[in-house]
Each structure stands twice: as C-alpha cells, then as structure tokens.
Design a protein around this motif. Structure first.
Motif, PDB file in Angstrom:
ATOM      1  N   ARG A 227      -2.713  -1.100  -5.368  1.00 50.04           N
ATOM      2  CA  ARG A 227      -3.021   0.449  -5.482  1.00 50.04           C
ATOM      3  C   ARG A 227      -4.525   0.690  -5.679  1.00 50.04           C
ATOM      4  O   ARG A 227      -5.024   1.852  -5.406  1.00 50.04           O
TER       5      ARG A 227
ATOM      6  N   SER B  50       4.950  -2.857   6.831  1.00 53.42           N
ATOM      7  CA  SER B  50       5.308  -3.309   5.599  1.00 53.42           C
ATOM      8  C   SER B  50       5.111  -4.751   5.468  1.00 53.42           C
ATOM      9  O   SER B  50       4.789  -5.228   4.463  1.00 53.42           O
TER      10      SER B  50
ATOM     11  N   GLU C 113       2.999   5.291   0.743  1.00 52.68           N
ATOM     12  CA  GLU C 113       3.010   3.809   1.261  1.00 52.68           C
ATOM     13  C   GLU C 113       2.471   3.620   2.615  1.00 52.68           C
ATOM     14  O   GLU C 113       2.374   2.704   3.005  1.00 52.68           O
TER      15      GLU C 113
END
Length: 688
Positions: A338, A402, A437
């Motif tokens: 992040r 992902s 995301e």
C-alpha cells in the motif's frame, strides 16, 4: 550494518574529519611505480580541479597497467577555487596516511572528496568500485512527531534532488522553513560529468538509505564518490539557498529500494559545534516574501495535519522496515504494498506529462466491466482487454491478476520506465490505474495482437511473407538498439520474446512488457540479480545460471526470436528437432552441414535466396553464442541487417546446443539448472 555502527561507536577517532574508506584492491610498496604515479596525480589534480569553471571537479590517470592509477576530486559547489585546491591537496595526503599503501582509497571532507584506485571507476557512474555509500548521522533526534518529520524530510530531499538532477552543475542547496520547526538546510550534488539520468540513478536509493539510517536524526549525510546528500538544522553551505521550500503542496515521498548486496558503511557523526547565531538567522529574505510566506504557512498549518494523518500509516510501516531480526508479517507486507502504491500515485500526479492516471470507473466503462468478449488474451501479468474511451480512442488494458507472479514491483517498474521511452518500435503506455485493489496498465491498442499469434500458427503464418517478416526483424532490432544505446535511460529488457512483440495495423512491430526491464548506466558492462525472472527458451545462459544480465542478454533473446521468425517454430516447448531438444541445437546442426534453407518455413523459403537465408541464420547464431563477449551489440546487428556488404564472422557454437533427447526416455527430458539464484520462469499456456 548495525555491527559496523556499534564498532565505530567504540572509537571516538572515527568522528574526526576526514572520513576515509580504504579499498581492498591490493597494496603498493614505498618508492614503487604505483606510488610515483599517485604522487603525479596528487600534484596535478588540485590545480586542475580548482582551475575548472564551477563546479570544481577533475579526474585524471597516471601510468600504465599494472601501475595505472585513476583519481577523482570533487569540491562542494558553493566553495571557491582556493579552498577547493587546499582541500584536494590535503585529501591526497590524508588518504595516503589513513589508507597507507592501499591502492584504493576515498576520503570525505565537508568541502570536498578525493578518491583514487587501481581499477577504472571513472568510466562508471556508480559510487566507486563497490558502489559504497558512507552514512554520517547526527547523534540527536528531532523531538517533533516522527511521522511529521519524515514527511518534511522526504519532501526536502526529493525536491532538492530533483533540482540538482536538472541543474547543469548537478548541485543544489535548499532551505525548508516550516513554522514550529527548526529551519532545515540541505545540499545535493552529483559529479558534473554525469547526465541528468545518471545523476537520478545515482540518487535513486538515497530515500531508502536515509529512512533506514537517518530516521529522526537532526542531521545526516550520504556520501558517495559520484553523488552525495547532506541536511542539517544549521546553515552549512555558503551563500543564499538555490531552492526554498515553504509549502508541502508538492510533497511526494519516493520510496526507493536498495539493490541486494549494495554495501553501506555507516559512520556516527557527532553533533557539530553550533555555528555563530547570525549564521542561523541571516538568510536574506525580501519583506514581501516574508509576508507571502506567512500566508502560505497559515495554509500549511491547516493542510499538514490532514496530510500527516493520511501518511501516518505509510511512514509508520517504513519505520518498521528498518533492518531488524525476523521476517515481516503478512500484514506488514500488505502495508508495504500500500505504501508503494500511494508513493507511485503521488509521483504520477506530480508529473505534468501526457501520462494519465485513469479512474477505475473510466476503465470499467471502457471495457464494459472487463467483459469476456473484450478479452484480448492472457499473459503472465494478467488478462488483457480491449477498451474504448469516451472520446473514441481504443485502448488495451492490462489488469494485474491478484495471483500474478509479476506483482506490484514489476507493475511500478513498467509505469516508471516505459512512460519515459519514446520510439516507433516500442509500445506506448498511455497511463495506469491504481485504485482499490486494482493495478491496471493502459496502452495504445494494436489491432493485430502479438507476433506469436502469427508465426506459431500454421493458418496465420502464411499472412506474414518474407518481406513483412524482414521488416519485423529490422523493427525489433531498431527498438532494442534504442533501448541499449539511444534512449536516455539505457534499458535491458530481460524478457524479449514473440508474445511481447505487438503488431500495429501495418504489421509493424512494437516491443512491449517492460515489467522486468532494468536501467543501466551507459558504461555498465553487466548487472547481477539473485532473482532470475524471464521466459524459458529466451534466457541467456549467464543470466539463467548466474543471474548476470546485460545488453548481451537481450541480444541472445533477439537471436532466438530471429530463428523463430525464420522457422515458424518455438525454440522450446512441445517441439523436438530429431535428436535435438531445442531450435538452437537443430540450427547449429544445419549450419554445420550447410543446409540453411531446411530451417526456413516452407511458406517463405521460395521467397528467399540461399545466400540470404545463410546470412540471417549467421546473424542469429552470432547472437546466441554461449559466451556473452562473443555476441555482437545491437549496433552491429542493425548494421549487418541493413547492409549485405558487412562481412559476418563465423559464429561459435550456440548455448544449449548440445542438449539432446534421450533415446531411452524420449517422453521425458530433465534439464537441471546449476544456479543458487531464485528463479522465476514464465511459461505461456501454448508452451512459450
């Protein structure tokens, strides 16, 4: 690093100037030829450095191998010629005393640095032969909020570095004035012989090193032969600051990564004696500037707490990332991702260019929420979709899966790298999206997909005649030449393959996918990595087994690609070539027996003369030779492709040419990789 720091804390003499770094490249003896050569440089370089126009800088060599000496002297950009000459003169004397009879030594002072070696560090752009950075730190910490100080410090260092990079002198002094805090002064300098990009590359790891070793300190320095940085709460340079920072509107913390194995020598720096009071308060400021500054600081008083709250978690994690025992938890790793995502967003937003930071809703609308009918294909990065923006422009959207092995590091690498590259044979990156995301790359849309779609499909390969294939070969070669030689970044692609060559409406090639690319200086011979990533069949042997990559790694991949375009067969996968496991061995066999046209695909063999086939196979075999030094540069390759008058040498055997299919177990062949590196191999669903 902690051991070095603790050891030095036991020796007060380490506090005194100069700070010396003694090399390990060997010793010389008294009255030797090496010492005589060093004495010549000690006599000539101080005068040469002080006689140059600002900045005061000089390099020189003396003698011949094995007693050749290389030397460099750099004075801080604000001192005068007389002070520079004195500092460099003392530097040579101190270096020979502190590093007695060492062939390599560097000494740092407040005003200058002197470095000499028996190895050629002048032709490189790294900080000495060991790429070593010396860290000096103030023993006292700021008492204000740690997160707040980190934000201010990153702002100061980033803005000062950017100013130095873009300065002709490669030197900038700065001053940061924030109410309720001491004024912070900073100076950043690169040697003036570096280009702007080389200076930026030299400084790129300083934020991370600063965070690890200077976190919270009221002063510190990062000292290297090619670039350095210093900040203090007192004015340590002469004259007015070249840059004043009184606003956080452009605060963009750039979180760098120190390359694995980069040595960092840490010295503690004692608190300097406080300078006379007038030096602390007498920086000339016009009255109207003061009025404006107060108004701006009133705004900052409101804005900073909000910014600090948003960045608190970011810098808290960075604090935790300092070297310590143990392994990061999964929560910390998520926090790291992040942090880097936010830093990248801020960097993009700060830059004013054609590169766009797309909103997720815009891309959802463009691709109809990533509808399956808009799906163009699947790569190691993730699925690729066709889209259309509201203005009618068609785009290709790469969506990071992902579970992608490529990950955010490669995503960021591509965003920061390809946006700076412009060439007709490189795909154009329009922008990206980092939201929730999602990590998405947005490219120009190329209607004819990738090269592998054509050359490895029997029905499609007939659409590429020899004329068009030759144009593709030459276009890819020109694109690589630009990356290796003519771009301002000097890039090694590291993953050149057929599926990464996209074709536009005229079937002209564009190299894509720069997630694994690496920037090297113009003089770097090679780099090394402990994490080998790439595609089986295209990786050079030195990279696959030892992690060594260079422009010659790309040359190897180009040679494989050239053979695949000629033969319309994959180098590796489900195809076998008689007794040979791969296309390289099969090609070498045909070369030795003189049956060149046997390699060429039937659909184009009638369009080629035997001599032409031989020439192109010769070029390809030169590129895939086992020894990297034997391979040509892309300049040589382009010259050979464009002129039949260029005489081609006889190639040596290629890498992997002796891999054979076992007669007893033809259904299973195992090739063991002799490597201690972590290896990530990409294999496409079709066997790429």
């Amino acid at each position: 690093m902690a051991i070095v720091l603790l050891a030095l804390l036991l020796f007060p003499s380490a506090y005194a100037q100069p700070w010396s770094v003694c090399g390990n490249t060997g010793n010389y003896t008294a009255a030797s030829t090496y010492q005589d050569n060093l004495s010549q440089l000690a006599a000539s370089l101080p005068k040469k450095a002080s006689s140059n126009t600002s900045p005061l800088f000089a390099t020189g060599t003396a003698g011949a191998v094995p007693d050749l000496v290389y030397a460099l002297a750099l004075c801080r950009g604000d001192i005068n010629a007389s002070a520079c000459k004195d500092c460099v003169t003392i530097g040579f004397e101190d270096a020979q005393q502190l590093c007695a009879f060492n062939k390599e030594a560097t000494v740092y002072y407040d005003s200058c640095l002197v470095s000499f070696s028996n190895e050629d560090f002048l032709s490189t752009t790294v900080n000495g032969n060991e790429n070593e950075v010396t860290v000096l730190m103030d023993a006292q910490n700021f008492t204000e909020s740690a997160d707040y100080i980190r934000l201010l410090l990153f702002t100061l260092l980033n803005d000062t570095s950017e100013s130095a990079i873009n300065s002709i002198r490669r030197f900038t002094t700065a001053r940061m004035d924030i109410s309720s805090l001491p004024t912070i002064y900073c100076a950043v300098q690169c040697t003036p012989d570096l280009t702007a990009d080389e200076c930026a590359a030299c400084l790129q790891d300083f934020p991370q090193v600063t965070l690890q070793y200077l976190d919270g300190q009221r002063g510190g320095r990062l000292l290297g032969v090619r670039c350095n940085m210093r900040y203090e709460i007192y004015k340590f340079y002469q004259g007015d600051p070249m840059l004043r920072i009184i606003s956080l509107a452009s605060a963009v913390p750039t979180i760098g990564k120190t390359p694995p194995g980069t040595p960092v020598t840490v010295y503690p720096q004692p608190p300097p004696a406080a300078p006379p009071a007038p030096q602390m308060i007498t920086t000339p400021i016009a009255a109207q500037e003061e009025t404006g500054r107060k108004g701006k600081l009133w705004i900052i008083g409101i804005a900073i707490p909000l910014v600090a709250i948003l960045l608190c978690s970011t810098f808290t994690f960075l604090w935790l990332r300092r070297p310590k025992k143990g392994v990061l938890s999964s929560q910390d790793r998520a926090g790291a991702n992040r942090i880097e995502e936010n830093a990248l967003v801020w960097t993009i937003e700060q830059k004013s260019s054609e590169f766009t930071l797309f909103d997720l809703s815009e891309l959802l609308e463009a691709t109809k929420s990533f509808a399956e009918e808009n799906r163009l294909g699947q790569g190691g990065f993730g699925p690729v979709y066709k889209g259309q923006l509201s203005d009618g422009q068609e785009i290709a959207v790469k969506r990071l899966a992902s579970h992608s092995g490529q990950g955010f590091t490669e995503f960021r690498n591509e965003v920061e790298l390809i946006a700076k590259l412009q060439h007709t044979n490189l795909v154009r990156l329009l922008g990206c999206c980092i939201q929730a995301e999602e990590k998405i790359l947005v490219y120009e849309y190329l209607p004819n997909k990738s090269l592998d779609f054509f050359i490895f499909d029997e029905r499609q390969s007939s659409l590429l005649n020899w004329y068009k294939r030759r144009a593709i070969i030459e276009g890819v070669a020109q694109g690589l030449l630009y990356l290796h030689k003519h771009s301002r970044l000097r890039v090694v692609h590291r993953d050149l393959k057929a599926s990464n060559i996209l074709l536009d409406q005229d079937m002209d090639p564009k190299i894509s996918d720069f997630g694994l690319a690496r920037i090297c200086s113009s003089n770097d011979a090679e780099g090394n990595t402990k994490r080998v990533v790439g595609t089986y069949g295209y990786m050079s042997p030195e990279y696959a087994s030892e992690g060594i990559y260079s422009v010659k790694s790309d040359v190897f991949s180009f040679g494989v690609l050239l053979l695949e375009i000629l033969s319309a067969k994959r180098n590796s996968g489900f195809h076998q070539y008689g007794d040979f496991l791969n296309l390289l061995g099969y090609t070498w066999h045909l070369w030795e027996i003189g049956r060149w046209l046997d390699l060429v695909e039937a659909s184009i063999s009638k369009e080629m003369h035997e001599a032409e086939a031989r020439r192109y196979i010769n070029i390809a075999l030169m590129c895939v030779q086992e020894n990297a030094d034997d391979r040509p540069t892309m300049s040589d390759v382009v010259a050979a492709l464009n002129s039949e008058s260029v005489v081609l040498p006889e190639p040596k055997h290629p890498a992997y040419f002796n891999l054979r299919v076992s007669k007893s177990v033809e259904s299973a062949v195992v090739v063991e990789a002799c490597s201690l590196n972590e290896m990530t191999i990409t294999q496409d669903p079709q066997g790429r």
